[in-house]
Design an enzyme around this catalytic site. Structure first.
Site, PDB file in Angstrom:
ATOM      1  N   ASP A 134       0.829  -1.209   0.000  1.00  0.00           N
ATOM      2  CA  ASP A 134       0.000   0.000   0.000  1.00  0.00           C
ATOM      3  C   ASP A 134       0.860   1.255   0.000  1.00  0.00           C
ATOM      4  OD1 ASP A 134      -2.153  -1.687   0.295  1.00  0.00           O
ATOM      5  OD2 ASP A 134      -2.172  -1.496   2.480  1.00  0.00           O
TER       6      ASP A 134
HETATM    7  N1  URA Z   1      -1.292  -6.021   3.842  1.00  0.00           N
HETATM    8  C1  URA Z   1      -1.755  -4.765   3.828  1.00  0.00           C
HETATM    9  O1  URA Z   1      -2.803  -4.480   4.407  1.00  0.00           O
HETATM   10  N2  URA Z   1      -1.040  -3.834   3.188  1.00  0.00           N
HETATM   11  C2  URA Z   1       0.123  -4.068   2.564  1.00  0.00           C
HETATM   12  O2  URA Z   1       0.714  -3.158   2.001  1.00  0.00           O
HETATM   13  C3  URA Z   1       0.592  -5.386   2.566  1.00  0.00           C
HETATM   14  C4  URA Z   1      -0.126  -6.354   3.207  1.00  0.00           C
END
Ligand code: URA
Length: 237
Positions: free
Chosen positions: A105
């Site tokens: 993310d």
């Molecule tokens: N899980 C998440 O919620 N975000 C990420 O970036 C990776 C795994």
């Protein structure tokens, strides 16, 4: 740009340069219409066509495998529709066209692999291969042990139930705590959704390992090429 024929043959993955010289002397190499028997002949790859035993040969793109410590506020796509900075901007001296394996993310930090090896990327992101990924999640409040058990067993997130995960406390503070969460799936925003589902939303999230690959001393924004051992390991998964 001109280059020596034997180097071009080696770049095509046909043989080492020395072996390529032998192929030339054996009359196995043609450039355009002509069999070449002289070592040191130069060609221009942008218009000369080279044939080995009658077959056209072309240079292989060098496979590149990179580990980046992704900082927050970067997207893990090659281009972003909202013009946010992409992780590609951080890879200043990589000339090959590589792409991220999977995603993190915008606000997540940590270990991101990038490559131009499509087969490996496919394998590492396919749920069937179950590559374990470890995260440090700073969450609001302090979850009860029973809530961690829910995360470990699998918890409903929207329309699916997560696979078993390994979850341990790393640290407890007054108003937040740090959990280590290892999952083998990689659904969209999975760790955030898991923590939200037990009422302890994520404040910060960092991926610290993928399989046995760990960030080590890489600082945020830094990257390095994987070692041959690491590449071999990923291919063996
Ligand atoms: N899980 C998440 O919620 N975000 C990420 O970036 C990776 C795994």
């Amino acid at each position: 740009m001109q280059m020596r024929l034997q180097k071009y043959i080696a770049d095509c993955g046909i043989a080492s340069r020395r072996k390529a010289e032998e192929l030339i002397l054996d009359g196995k190499i043609k450039v355009n219409e002509n069999t070449i028997l002289t070592l040191g002949t130069k060609i221009d790859p942008s218009y000369d066509k080279v044939y080995y035993e009658g077959n056209l040969i072309t240079p292989q793109e060098r496979k590149v495998y990179v580990m980046l410590h992704k900082p927050e506020q970067y997207v893990t796509t090659v281009k972003d529709q909202f013009n946010r900075p992409t992780v590609m901007k951080l890879l200043t001296d990589i000339t090959e066209r590589i792409f991220p394996i999977g995603r993190l993310d915008y606000h997540t930090t940590g270990l991101l692999l990038l490559t131009n090896d499509g087969d490996l990327a496919h394998k590492l992101t396919h749920p069937r291969y179950e590559v374990p990924k470890k995260y440090l999640a700073t969450v609001e409040g302090i979850p009860e042990e029973s809530q961690l058990v829910q995360l470990r067993r699998g918890i409903r997130i929207e329309d699916y139930i997560t696979a078993p995960a390994s979850v341990t406390f790393i640290r407890k503070y007054h108003h937040h705590s740090v959990l280590e969460i290892e999952i083998k799936e990689g659904r969209n925003r999975q760790v955030r959704k898991m923590c939200e589902a037990i009422g302890h939303p994520v404040q910060e999230l960092e991926r610290v390992s993928v399989g046995f690959l760990t960030l080590g001393n890489l600082k945020k924004g830094e990257y390095r090429h994987l070692t041959p051992k690491e590449i071999k390991y990923l291919k063996s998964l």
